[in-house]
Scaffold this motif. Structure first.
Motif, mmCIF file in Angstrom:
data_model
loop_
_atom_site.group_PDB
_atom_site.id
_atom_site.type_symbol
_atom_site.label_atom_id
_atom_site.label_comp_id
_atom_site.label_asym_id
_atom_site.label_seq_id
_atom_site.Cartn_x
_atom_site.Cartn_y
_atom_site.Cartn_z
ATOM 1 N N PHE A 1 13.809 30.706 14.980
ATOM 2 C CA PHE A 1 14.076 31.941 14.256
ATOM 3 C C PHE A 1 13.245 33.084 14.845
ATOM 4 O O PHE A 1 12.218 32.844 15.478
ATOM 5 N N PRO A 2 13.648 34.341 14.627
ATOM 6 C CA PRO A 2 12.872 35.479 15.138
ATOM 7 C C PRO A 2 11.415 35.408 14.679
ATOM 8 O O PRO A 2 11.124 35.079 13.533
ATOM 9 N N SER A 3 10.506 35.714 15.593
ATOM 10 C CA SER A 3 9.078 35.542 15.341
ATOM 11 C C SER A 3 8.534 36.563 14.338
ATOM 12 O O SER A 3 8.873 37.748 14.399
ATOM 13 N N PRO A 4 7.655 36.119 13.419
ATOM 14 C CA PRO A 4 7.014 37.042 12.483
ATOM 15 C C PRO A 4 5.635 37.498 12.956
ATOM 16 O O PRO A 4 4.893 38.117 12.195
ATOM 17 N N ILE A 5 5.281 37.188 14.177
ATOM 18 C CA ILE A 5 3.924 37.463 14.665
ATOM 19 C C ILE A 5 3.742 38.949 14.957
ATOM 20 O O ILE A 5 4.589 39.581 15.609
ATOM 21 N N LEU A 6 2.647 39.499 14.472
ATOM 22 C CA LEU A 6 2.256 40.887 14.742
ATOM 23 C C LEU A 6 0.867 40.879 15.347
ATOM 24 O O LEU A 6 -0.052 40.264 14.806
ATOM 25 N N ARG A 7 0.716 41.557 16.491
ATOM 26 C CA ARG A 7 -0.566 41.587 17.198
ATOM 27 C C ARG A 7 -1.207 42.958 17.103
ATOM 28 O O ARG A 7 -0.539 43.959 16.833
ATOM 29 N N ALA A 8 -2.503 42.985 17.329
ATOM 30 C CA ALA A 8 -3.233 44.253 17.339
ATOM 31 C C ALA A 8 -2.617 45.176 18.380
ATOM 32 O O ALA A 8 -2.275 44.746 19.490
ATOM 33 N N GLY A 9 -2.441 46.436 18.010
ATOM 34 C CA GLY A 9 -1.829 47.407 18.905
ATOM 35 C C GLY A 9 -0.323 47.516 18.734
ATOM 36 O O GLY A 9 0.292 48.460 19.234
ATOM 37 N N GLU A 10 0.277 46.546 18.029
ATOM 38 C CA GLU A 10 1.711 46.599 17.744
ATOM 39 C C GLU A 10 1.941 47.193 16.358
ATOM 40 O O GLU A 10 1.022 47.288 15.545
ATOM 41 N N ARG A 11 3.174 47.555 16.090
ATOM 42 C CA ARG A 11 3.523 48.140 14.798
ATOM 43 C C ARG A 11 4.754 47.425 14.232
ATOM 44 O O ARG A 11 5.775 47.311 14.909
ATOM 45 N N TYR A 12 4.620 46.931 13.030
ATOM 46 C CA TYR A 12 5.745 46.321 12.308
ATOM 47 C C TYR A 12 6.506 47.446 11.618
ATOM 48 O O TYR A 12 5.920 48.263 10.885
ATOM 49 N N GLU A 13 7.818 47.514 11.850
ATOM 50 C CA GLU A 13 8.646 48.524 11.200
ATOM 51 C C GLU A 13 9.978 47.913 10.787
ATOM 52 O O GLU A 13 10.548 47.097 11.523
ATOM 53 N N SER A 14 10.444 48.294 9.628
ATOM 54 C CA SER A 14 11.729 47.814 9.144
ATOM 55 C C SER A 14 12.270 48.803 8.122
ATOM 56 O O SER A 14 11.494 49.468 7.425
ATOM 57 N N ARG A 15 13.596 48.903 8.053
ATOM 58 C CA ARG A 15 14.223 49.776 7.052
ATOM 59 C C ARG A 15 15.412 49.067 6.429
ATOM 60 O O ARG A 15 16.199 48.416 7.105
ATOM 61 N N THR A 16 15.536 49.221 5.118
ATOM 62 C CA THR A 16 16.734 48.799 4.394
ATOM 63 C C THR A 16 17.261 50.001 3.622
ATOM 64 O O THR A 16 16.485 50.727 2.977
ATOM 65 N N ARG A 17 18.568 50.195 3.678
ATOM 66 C CA ARG A 17 19.227 51.346 3.063
ATOM 67 C C ARG A 17 20.174 50.856 1.972
ATOM 68 O O ARG A 17 21.045 50.021 2.215
ATOM 69 N N TYR A 18 19.974 51.365 0.773
ATOM 70 C CA TYR A 18 20.818 51.032 -0.376
ATOM 71 C C TYR A 18 21.600 52.293 -0.747
ATOM 72 O O TYR A 18 21.008 53.341 -1.017
ATOM 73 N N VAL A 19 22.913 52.175 -0.805
ATOM 74 C CA VAL A 19 23.753 53.317 -1.168
ATOM 75 C C VAL A 19 24.578 52.948 -2.386
ATOM 76 O O VAL A 19 25.310 51.955 -2.383
ATOM 77 N N PHE A 20 24.482 53.753 -3.433
ATOM 78 C CA PHE A 20 25.174 53.485 -4.694
ATOM 79 C C PHE A 20 26.388 54.415 -4.844
ATOM 80 O O PHE A 20 26.302 55.612 -4.577
#
Length: 348
Positions: free
Chosen positions: A326-345
């Motif tokens: 599965f896609p790795s969840p590892i985050l290292r120093a100097g990296e940035r975790y970013e994610s967006r979820t969009r909900y439209v009603f």
């Protein structure tokens, strides 16, 4: 558009603040500094009547005492980790076992049970609140100081944007989601069994009896897990298919998404006319149909029970640190975790 601020309660001597975001189209969202919880979300039905479409409580004490993660930010790691343990760069880490022998949703406290700092913003076509928390090295057993920001933004187009960002000073693992329970009937008038769900997904993750992924992907073809053309939630609740039965006669499964930011998830309630469209850049969504909701308390005046709400948790795969396919969840120093979820009603 505006943001209002109010007192929600006190927890362990600390004040819990509620922030309400509202637009001119009749949509209103209230979130708390405690757990980043989305505690209320008002949207109009096809007749224009505004009603609440999420599960939550009116008192902070109820969240601490009864809540199965209603509306909360979940982290550092959403979902389960097998044996509450993992290895990272040759070192073993032991986490709290808070779900049988496994680790669930970041541990006993996790991001869902802490008070976040908040900063609001108001612009012409959007308003929001940015929530900030620093998870200390060793908290719940995780390595590294993790600096986290989750931003809720409401637009004039009845969009709710949830942006996640994190940095670390040491290699760690991160998998964040929001655990809101939706019920589009409005004010919990009905359960969610008649809701129709569409997910663009050809594979879901097989679960064991403890709801831990086996690591195997199962094709949805010919199963109650084929939501590509839409189906009602009750099909899984009444199914004798083994994977539905072990999830309490419903769903508590990760679906691997075929596409991203492409109207990949649609939820509809025929009676109210409400429609929720979800787009994300995450690889999967966990569909949970509230099969473990206990009937020992009330939710906004309504008796809690199975199928009162459902979650669509956009995230990385559970236990991905122990399952390298599965896609790795590892985050290292100097990296940035970013994610967006969009909900439209909207309405139909």
């Amino acid at each position: 558009m505006k943001v209002t601020k109010g007192f929600f309660g006190t927890l362990n001597g600390k004040e819990v603040t509620a922030y309400t975001l509202s637009n001119s189209k009749g949509m209103e969202m209230t979130c708390l500094t405690y757990g980043g919880i989305i505690t209320k979300l008002l949207t109009p039905d096809r007749e224009g009547k505004r009603e609440d479409v999420v599960l939550g409580f009116d008192r902070v004490e109820d969240y601490e005492r009864n809540s199965p993660y209603f509306g909360a930010i979940v982290g550092r790691f959403a979902g389960r980790i097998r044996g509450a343990a993992f290895e990272l760069e040759g070192k073993s880490y032991q986490l709290l076992k808070n779900d049988g022998e496994n680790h669930l949703h970041g541990g006993k406290v996790g991001f869902s049970h802490v008070i976040w700092e908040a900063e609001t913003f108001e612009e012409q076509d959007r308003v929001g609140v940015a929530l900030h928390y620093v998870s200390q090295d060793g908290e719940e057993g995780y390595p590294g100081n993790l600096n986290v920001t989750v931003t809720y933004t409401l637009t004039e187009e009845n969009e709710l944007l949830v942006d996640y960002a994190a940095t670390t000073d040491q290699t760690t693992i991160v998998n964040l989601t929001n655990h809101t329970y939706f019920n589009l009937s409005g004010d919990l008038k009905e359960d969610i069994l008649d809701h129709e769900l569409t997910i663009k997904s050809d594979e879901f993750l097989q679960l064991k009896s403890d709801l831990m992924p086996t690591g195997e992907k199962i094709r949805v073809d010919g199963t109650p897990f084929d939501f590509n053309n839409g189906k009602q939630i009750k099909e899984g609740a009444t199914s004798v298919y083994e994977q539905n039965v072990l999830a309490g006669r419903g769903y508590d499964h990760p679906f691997m998404l075929n596409t991203n930011n492409d109207r990949e998830i649609m939820l509809k309630d025929e009676k109210s006319g409400r429609v929720l469209m979800i787009e994300t850049d995450e690889p999967c969504v966990v569909l949970y149909t509230g099969t473990q909701i206990e009937d020992t308390y009330k939710v906004k005046g309504v008796q809690a029970r199975k199928y009162l709400g459902l979650c669509l948790e956009t995230q990385g795969a559970p236990d991905s640190i122990n399952q390298p396919q599965f896609p790795s969840p590892i985050l290292r120093a100097g990296e940035r975790y970013e994610s967006r979820t969009r909900y439209v009603f909207g309405v139909e």
